[in-house]
Write an enzyme that holds these catalytic residues in place. Structure first.
Site, PDB file in Angstrom:
ATOM      1  N   SER A 124       0.761  -1.008  -0.118  1.00 22.56           N
ATOM      2  CA  SER A 124       0.072   0.064   0.040  1.00 22.56           C
ATOM      3  C   SER A 124       1.011   1.172   0.127  1.00 22.56           C
ATOM      4  CB  SER A 124      -0.718  -0.123   1.266  1.00 22.56           C
ATOM      5  OG  SER A 124      -1.539   1.062   1.435  1.00 22.56           O
ATOM      6  N   TYR A 149      -2.570  -0.869  10.352  1.00 25.16           N
ATOM      7  CA  TYR A 149      -2.705  -1.380   8.823  1.00 25.16           C
ATOM      8  C   TYR A 149      -1.320  -1.090   7.876  1.00 25.16           C
ATOM      9  CZ  TYR A 149      -3.878  -1.492   4.088  1.00 25.16           C
ATOM     10  OH  TYR A 149      -3.631  -1.323   2.461  1.00 25.16           O
ATOM     11  N   LYS A 153       1.790  -3.360   6.735  1.00 21.40           N
ATOM     12  CA  LYS A 153       2.231  -3.593   5.065  1.00 21.40           C
ATOM     13  C   LYS A 153       3.614  -3.266   5.242  1.00 21.40           C
ATOM     14  CE  LYS A 153      -1.517  -4.390   2.879  1.00 21.40           C
ATOM     15  NZ  LYS A 153      -1.806  -5.713   2.617  1.00 21.40           N
TER      16      LYS A 153
HETATM   17  O1  LIG Z   1      -6.610 -13.374   6.593  1.00 20.16           O
HETATM   18  C1  LIG Z   1      -7.172 -13.067   5.490  1.00 20.16           C
HETATM   19  C2  LIG Z   1      -7.808 -11.753   5.375  1.00 20.16           C
HETATM   20  C3  LIG Z   1      -8.567 -11.648   4.058  1.00 20.16           C
HETATM   21  N1  LIG Z   1      -8.982 -12.640   3.401  1.00 20.16           N
HETATM   22  C4  LIG Z   1      -9.589 -12.397   1.925  1.00 20.16           C
HETATM   23  O2  LIG Z   1      -8.543 -11.399   1.224  1.00 20.16           O
HETATM   24  C5  LIG Z   1      -9.501 -10.538   0.457  1.00 20.16           C
HETATM   25  C6  LIG Z   1      -9.016  -9.287   0.418  1.00 20.16           C
HETATM   26  O3  LIG Z   1      -9.777  -8.372  -0.603  1.00 20.16           O
HETATM   27  P1  LIG Z   1     -10.483  -7.152  -0.279  1.00 20.16           P
HETATM   28  O4  LIG Z   1     -11.564  -7.095  -1.109  1.00 20.16           O
HETATM   29  O5  LIG Z   1     -10.848  -7.035   1.270  1.00 20.16           O
HETATM   30  O6  LIG Z   1      -9.292  -6.222  -0.396  1.00 20.16           O
HETATM   31  P2  LIG Z   1      -8.869  -5.404  -1.720  1.00 20.16           P
HETATM   32  O7  LIG Z   1      -8.720  -6.506  -2.760  1.00 20.16           O
HETATM   33  O8  LIG Z   1      -9.624  -4.161  -1.621  1.00 20.16           O
HETATM   34  O9  LIG Z   1      -7.470  -4.862  -1.042  1.00 20.16           O
HETATM   35  C7  LIG Z   1      -6.033  -5.500  -1.394  1.00 20.16           C
HETATM   36  O10 LIG Z   1      -5.385  -4.544  -1.772  1.00 20.16           O
HETATM   37  C8  LIG Z   1      -5.111  -3.456  -0.589  1.00 20.16           C
HETATM   38  C9  LIG Z   1      -4.453  -2.267  -1.184  1.00 20.16           C
HETATM   39  O11 LIG Z   1      -5.252  -1.431  -1.369  1.00 20.16           O
HETATM   40  C10 LIG Z   1      -4.301  -3.989   0.352  1.00 20.16           C
HETATM   41  O12 LIG Z   1      -3.216  -4.407   0.033  1.00 20.16           O
HETATM   42  C11 LIG Z   1      -5.038  -5.141   0.858  1.00 20.16           C
HETATM   43  O13 LIG Z   1      -4.396  -6.038   1.867  1.00 20.16           O
HETATM   44  C12 LIG Z   1      -5.365  -5.895  -0.161  1.00 20.16           C
HETATM   45  O14 LIG Z   1      -6.228  -7.268   0.306  1.00 20.16           O
HETATM   46  C13 LIG Z   1     -10.940 -10.885   0.752  1.00 20.16           C
HETATM   47  O15 LIG Z   1     -11.607 -11.547  -0.185  1.00 20.16           O
HETATM   48  C14 LIG Z   1     -10.853 -11.622   2.123  1.00 20.16           C
HETATM   49  O16 LIG Z   1     -11.889 -12.444   2.163  1.00 20.16           O
HETATM   50  C15 LIG Z   1      -8.275 -13.692   3.442  1.00 20.16           C
HETATM   51  O17 LIG Z   1      -8.593 -14.651   2.696  1.00 20.16           O
HETATM   52  N2  LIG Z   1      -7.537 -14.157   4.421  1.00 20.16           N
END
Ligand SMILES: O=c1ccn([C@@H]2O[C@H](COP(=O)(O)OP(=O)(O)O[C@H]3O[C@H](CO)[C@H](O)[C@H](O)[C@H]3O)[C@@H](O)[C@H]2O)c(=O)[nH]1
Length: 226
Positions: A124, A149, A153
């Site tokens: 991030s 957070y 990262k």
């Molecule tokens: O321990 C965990 C935590 C989360 N998830 C899954 O990981 C995914 C994360 O997707 P989100 O839609 O919540 O997040 P984003 O795709 O928007 O975000 C991604 O890009 C962000 C940068 O803006 C951060 O890097 C973040 O950590 C990363 O997941 C979700 O499906 C969630 O269910 C897991 O499988 N295990």
């Protein structure tokens, strides 16, 4: 070529799976569905004609990672699984360090033991902290992120750099994006999660001056007006 996408049913992960399929790769998703729904798999199929292989599981569960690496000859891992809400991370720092930092440690150890050494990490722009100049550019030094957070990262980035220094055959890529927003042009793949970033469209609308443009504004954040 198989690419393991952790968090692949989430917002950025699901877009990435579409792009991977269109580029000829075979994505395999591992996701615990903490912040996404498995129904995105059907929508990916509607767009690409292919459904990614899906494992419902947690990256902190070494057994499921070992199972995936033993069942498929995986070339690379793109790692999105993590928690991402800045405000929530202040209230729940331990959960953020556990999911984001400890989870990545389990993943990297499983990769190393399986001989998979190509990793793209979804980091991030928060790792830059507050910089005296704008716009931010890629080669700014990392700073002092202001939340657990952001610190989670930065910690992961530093761990990955250390691993790469110790074992030079690793290829580590760090993606430092700012707030992503918007949906796939088809409207089929978008941010469905319950946990931040907050409804950005609503946030902007609340800050527009109270004119007729304010009242008429329809801003789209999660693939729908928000
Ligand atoms: O321990 C965990 C935590 C989360 N998830 C899954 O990981 C995914 C994360 O997707 P989100 O839609 O919540 O997040 P984003 O795709 O928007 O975000 C991604 O890009 C962000 C940068 O803006 C951060 O890097 C973040 O950590 C990363 O997941 C979700 O499906 C969630 O269910 C897991 O499988 N295990």
């Amino acid at each position: 070529m198989y690419v393991l996408v952790t968090g692949g049913s989430g917002y950025i992960g699901s877009h990435t799976c579409v792009q991977l399929i269109e580029a000829g790769y075979t994505p395999i998703i591992v996701d615990n569905l903490h912040n996404s729904k498995a129904s995105v798999l059907e929508r990916i199929n509607t767009l690409t004609g292919k459904t990614p292989l899906f494992y419902k599981g947690d990256i902190r569960d070494r057994a499921i990672l070992d199972q995936i690496f033993s069942e498929h000859k995986i070339h690379s891992v793109i790692h999105f699984a993590g928690w991402k809400a800045v405000g929530e991370s202040v209230a729940k720092p331990l959960a953020y360090y556990d999911n984001n930092v400890a989870g990545t440690l389990v993943l990297v150890e499983a990769m190393r033991d399986a001989g998979v050494k190509n990793l793209i990490f979804s980091s991030s722009a928060t790792v830059y902290g507050d910089q005296p100049k704008t716009p931010y550019v890629e080669d700014f030094p990392t700073g002092n992120p202001s939340s657990p957070y952001g610190r989670s990262k930065l910690m992961v980035e530093q761990i990955l750099e250390d691993v790469q220094r110790a074992e030079t055959e690793w290829s580590m890529t760090l993606l430092r994006y700012f707030n992503p927003v918007g949906a796939h042009p088809s409207g089929l793949v978008y941010c469905t999660g319950r946990r931040g970033p907050p409804r950005i469209g609503l946030y902007f609308r609340q800050r527009l001056p109270n004119t007729r443009w304010h009242r008429r504004a329809r801003l789209y954040s999660r693939g729908r007006s928000g």
